[in-house]
Enzyme design. Structure first.
Site, PDB file in Angstrom:
ATOM      1  N   ALA A  69       0.828  -1.201   0.000  1.00 24.80           N
ATOM      2  CA  ALA A  69       0.000   0.000   0.000  1.00 24.80           C
ATOM      3  C   ALA A  69       0.867   1.257   0.000  1.00 24.80           C
ATOM      4  O   ALA A  69       1.160   1.833   1.048  1.00 24.80           O
ATOM      5  CB  ALA A  69      -0.951  -0.016   1.191  1.00 24.80           C
ATOM      6  N   GLU A  80       3.406  -0.692 -10.802  1.00 18.97           N
ATOM      7  CA  GLU A  80       4.800  -0.851 -10.324  1.00 18.97           C
ATOM      8  C   GLU A  80       5.758   0.084 -11.074  1.00 18.97           C
ATOM      9  O   GLU A  80       6.909  -0.250 -11.334  1.00 18.97           O
ATOM     10  CB  GLU A  80       5.230  -2.314 -10.348  1.00 18.97           C
ATOM     11  CG  GLU A  80       4.315  -3.131  -9.438  1.00 18.97           C
ATOM     12  CD  GLU A  80       4.949  -4.295  -8.738  1.00 18.97           C
ATOM     13  OE1 GLU A  80       6.178  -4.410  -8.759  1.00 18.97           O
ATOM     14  OE2 GLU A  80       4.187  -5.086  -8.160  1.00 18.97           O
TER      15      GLU A  80
HETATM   16  N1  CAA Z   1      17.053   1.636  -4.254  1.00 19.95           N
HETATM   17  C1  CAA Z   1      17.476   2.219  -3.097  1.00 19.95           C
HETATM   18  N2  CAA Z   1      17.338   3.531  -2.853  1.00 19.95           N
HETATM   19  C2  CAA Z   1      16.777   4.289  -3.813  1.00 19.95           C
HETATM   20  C3  CAA Z   1      16.324   3.750  -5.031  1.00 19.95           C
HETATM   21  C4  CAA Z   1      16.488   2.351  -5.235  1.00 19.95           C
HETATM   22  N3  CAA Z   1      16.087   1.769  -6.355  1.00 19.95           N
HETATM   23  N4  CAA Z   1      15.795   4.731  -5.781  1.00 19.95           N
HETATM   24  C5  CAA Z   1      15.927   5.866  -5.076  1.00 19.95           C
HETATM   25  N5  CAA Z   1      16.509   5.594  -3.887  1.00 19.95           N
HETATM   26  C6  CAA Z   1      16.866   6.545  -2.837  1.00 19.95           C
HETATM   27  C7  CAA Z   1      17.799   7.619  -3.392  1.00 19.95           C
HETATM   28  O1  CAA Z   1      19.142   7.210  -3.319  1.00 19.95           O
HETATM   29  C8  CAA Z   1      17.520   8.799  -2.484  1.00 19.95           C
HETATM   30  O2  CAA Z   1      18.226   8.603  -1.270  1.00 19.95           O
HETATM   31  P1  CAA Z   1      18.778   9.860  -0.399  1.00 19.95           P
HETATM   32  O3  CAA Z   1      17.572  10.543   0.143  1.00 19.95           O
HETATM   33  O4  CAA Z   1      19.612   9.223   0.649  1.00 19.95           O
HETATM   34  O5  CAA Z   1      19.556  10.727  -1.356  1.00 19.95           O
HETATM   35  C9  CAA Z   1      16.030   8.643  -2.157  1.00 19.95           C
HETATM   36  O6  CAA Z   1      15.710   7.266  -2.403  1.00 19.95           O
HETATM   37  C10 CAA Z   1      15.159   9.515  -3.020  1.00 19.95           C
HETATM   38  O7  CAA Z   1      15.399   9.164  -4.369  1.00 19.95           O
HETATM   39  P2  CAA Z   1      15.002  10.088  -5.600  1.00 19.95           P
HETATM   40  O8  CAA Z   1      15.531  11.455  -5.356  1.00 19.95           O
HETATM   41  O9  CAA Z   1      15.417   9.375  -6.841  1.00 19.95           O
HETATM   42  O10 CAA Z   1      13.419  10.149  -5.457  1.00 19.95           O
HETATM   43  P3  CAA Z   1      12.336  10.780  -6.433  1.00 19.95           P
HETATM   44  O11 CAA Z   1      11.294  11.405  -5.610  1.00 19.95           O
HETATM   45  O12 CAA Z   1      12.990  11.579  -7.516  1.00 19.95           O
HETATM   46  O13 CAA Z   1      11.578   9.478  -7.044  1.00 19.95           O
HETATM   47  C11 CAA Z   1      11.104   7.761  -8.615  1.00 19.95           C
HETATM   48  C12 CAA Z   1      12.153   8.568  -7.812  1.00 19.95           C
HETATM   49  C13 CAA Z   1      11.936   6.769  -9.398  1.00 19.95           C
HETATM   50  C14 CAA Z   1      10.283   8.613  -9.559  1.00 19.95           C
HETATM   51  C15 CAA Z   1      10.155   7.020  -7.628  1.00 19.95           C
HETATM   52  O14 CAA Z   1       9.288   7.913  -6.989  1.00 19.95           O
HETATM   53  C16 CAA Z   1       9.337   5.938  -8.278  1.00 19.95           C
HETATM   54  O15 CAA Z   1       9.824   4.833  -8.536  1.00 19.95           O
HETATM   55  N6  CAA Z   1       8.019   6.198  -8.543  1.00 19.95           N
HETATM   56  C17 CAA Z   1       7.134   5.172  -9.029  1.00 19.95           C
HETATM   57  C18 CAA Z   1       6.381   4.552  -7.888  1.00 19.95           C
HETATM   58  C19 CAA Z   1       5.820   3.209  -8.251  1.00 19.95           C
HETATM   59  O16 CAA Z   1       6.456   2.426  -8.940  1.00 19.95           O
HETATM   60  N7  CAA Z   1       4.632   2.904  -7.729  1.00 19.95           N
HETATM   61  C20 CAA Z   1       4.068   1.621  -7.931  1.00 19.95           C
HETATM   62  C21 CAA Z   1       3.011   1.385  -6.931  1.00 19.95           C
HETATM   63  S1  CAA Z   1       3.055  -0.202  -6.256  1.00 19.95           S
HETATM   64  C22 CAA Z   1       2.234  -1.237  -7.280  1.00 19.95           C
HETATM   65  O17 CAA Z   1       1.872  -0.919  -8.379  1.00 19.95           O
HETATM   66  C23 CAA Z   1       2.076  -2.596  -6.694  1.00 19.95           C
HETATM   67  C24 CAA Z   1       0.864  -3.351  -7.080  1.00 19.95           C
HETATM   68  O18 CAA Z   1      -0.048  -3.442  -6.295  1.00 19.95           O
HETATM   69  C25 CAA Z   1       0.827  -4.105  -8.352  1.00 19.95           C
END
Ligand code: CAA
Length: 381
Positions: free
Chosen positions: A124, A362
């Site tokens: 969630a 996702e």
């Molecule tokens: N692994 C570990 N840490 C990570 C990471 C990863 N893959 N990606 C980012 N981080 C860390 C960064 O290093 C950063 O750390 P610090 O604060 O220490 O610097 C922190 O997280 C913030 O990272 P970003 O600045 O990159 O964050 P952002 O706000 O720019 O967002 C994004 C990045 C890739 C857009 C992310 O928000 C994202 O993936 N969004 C999509 C969300 C998603 O996939 N939702 C799916 C819902 S779930 C679902 O669908 C399940 C279901 O029921 C089927």
């Protein structure tokens, strides 16, 4: 990457294939039509070890690794993508709690997920006003004595009405990604309200609901990982989850291709079988080539994960390519079935509907490109 499967990987794939073809496939059309959640099948999947494929045996998992998980997911999705997504999210939650949970959390919740006692897991994260921008979520968790009190709404929660164990993200600190924490919430907890299921284009046997938390009190022990670490937990879980969705896309496409091959060998036009027309053959060739490329990307991402290499970029590339490939392929499968493909007399219309969400959930295709481009630029700097 070693392209030879191990004995364990073969066994897991065969177990999943047999179960998928004999138990899951026969009712897939009816479950889709009637929106029947496959609760009984999920229990049986747990009995086969498929709810914790990459979970240590100490917590009841099969401990077969990420590659075996991808292979099992391909098999399940080829039979029923709705069942496959419930399996995917349950595996994702079990792995997440295994990676970051306390010993007590692992013993209590992982065991329930992989044994089938919890029916399914739910993840969630998304909310009505934020999906892609996960760091912007507004559900709050406030301390009250030794407890946490959750308030807010979640959206698009897979298996949300049935899940016995959920991982829920909430804000415990300042705005932005560092203010988020993750919590383990049991289904049926007071203050957790489950909304009506979404009436979806595809994955109609998968349950997708909104959740509302109204002064939902959780014990202090519900916090998963450290306070403020929630966003990283979500991103790491999604890295693995995206391999699952890429696998799902490959499985659905394989089923679409097999159905289409059967059809074009049988159906005649202009005095010959469709399979004899070059235009038809070229479409089959394209689908097969793209499917093989998607499978290779997906297994490569899984292999990197299994061998503790960085796999964020690999998982996003696999998910991006496989989900877009599945949509192209299923669209062509319908085209090759002509008018019949547009009816539910043949399964390809279901495959097309089921594939559609794969470029959305996702992480959308656009988010995968954001992740991939960041990694490319980081590697070059
Ligand atoms: N692994 C570990 N840490 C990570 C990471 C990863 N893959 N990606 C980012 N981080 C860390 C960064 O290093 C950063 O750390 P610090 O604060 O220490 O610097 C922190 O997280 C913030 O990272 P970003 O600045 O990159 O964050 P952002 O706000 O720019 O967002 C994004 C990045 C890739 C857009 C992310 O928000 C994202 O993936 N969004 C999509 C969300 C998603 O996939 N939702 C799916 C819902 S779930 C679902 O669908 C399940 C279901 O029921 C089927």
């Amino acid at each position: 990457m070693d392209l030879n499967l191990t004995e364990t990987q073969r066994l897991v794939r065969q177990t999943a294939r047999t179960f998928a073809q004999e138990r899951v496939l026969p009712g897939a059309r009816e479950r889709d039509r009637k929106e029947l959640f496959p609760a009984e099948l999920l229990r049986e999947l747990a009995g086969l070890g498929l709810m914790g494929v990459n979970v240590p045996a100490a917590y009841g998992g099969a401990e077969a690794g990420a590659v075996a998980y991808a292979l099992a997911m391909m098999e399940m999705a080829a039979a029923c993508a709705s069942t496959a997504v419930a399996m995917a999210v349950t595996n994702m939650c079990a792995e997440l709690i295994c990676a970051f949970g306390s010993e007590e959390q692992k013993r209590t919740h992982v065991s329930r997920l992989v044994s089938g006692d919890a029916v399914a897991g739910a993840f969630a994260l998304s909310e009505p006003q934020c999906g892609s921008d996960a760091a912007g979520l507004t559900t709050t968790a406030a301390r009250r004595g030794g407890d946490w009190v959750l308030n807010g709404s979640k959206q698009w929660i897979t298996s949300g009405a049935h899940a016995g164990v959920m991982v829920v993200w909430a804000r415990t600190g300042a705005p932005g990604s560092r203010g988020l924490s993750a919590f383990i919430v049991e289904g049926g907890t007071r203050g957790l309200l489950v909304g009506p299921p979404e009436d979806k284009l595809g994955l109609r046997a998968s349950n997708t609901v909104p959740l509302v938390f109204e002064d939902c009190v959780l014990p202090g022990s519900a916090l998963l990982g450290g306070e403020g670490e929630g966003f990283k937990l979500a991103m790491m879980a999604l890295d693995g989850g995206r391999i699952g969705i890429a696998s799902q896309a490959c499985g659905v496409t394989r089923a679409a291709l097999e159905a289409t091959v059967r059809y074009v060998r049988d159906r005649q036009a202009f005095g010959k079988h469709l399979a004899q027309f070059q235009a038809v053959r070229f479409m089959l060739a394209n689908i097969k080539t793209e499917l093989s490329a998607a499978e290779a990307l997906t297994l490569r991402a899984a292999w990197c994960k299994e061998h503790q290499r960085s796999f964020t970029q690999e998982a996003s590339m696999a998910k991006l390519f496989a989900s877009e490939m599945a949509n192209r392929a299923c669209d062509k499968a319908v085209q090759l079935h002509g008018g019949y493909g547009y009816t539910d007399e043949f399964p390809v219309e279901r495959y097309l509907r089921d594939a559609r969400v794969q470029t959305i959930y996702e992480g959308t295709s656009e988010i995968q490109r954001v992740v991939i481009a960041r990694e490319v630029l980081r590697a070059a700097s």
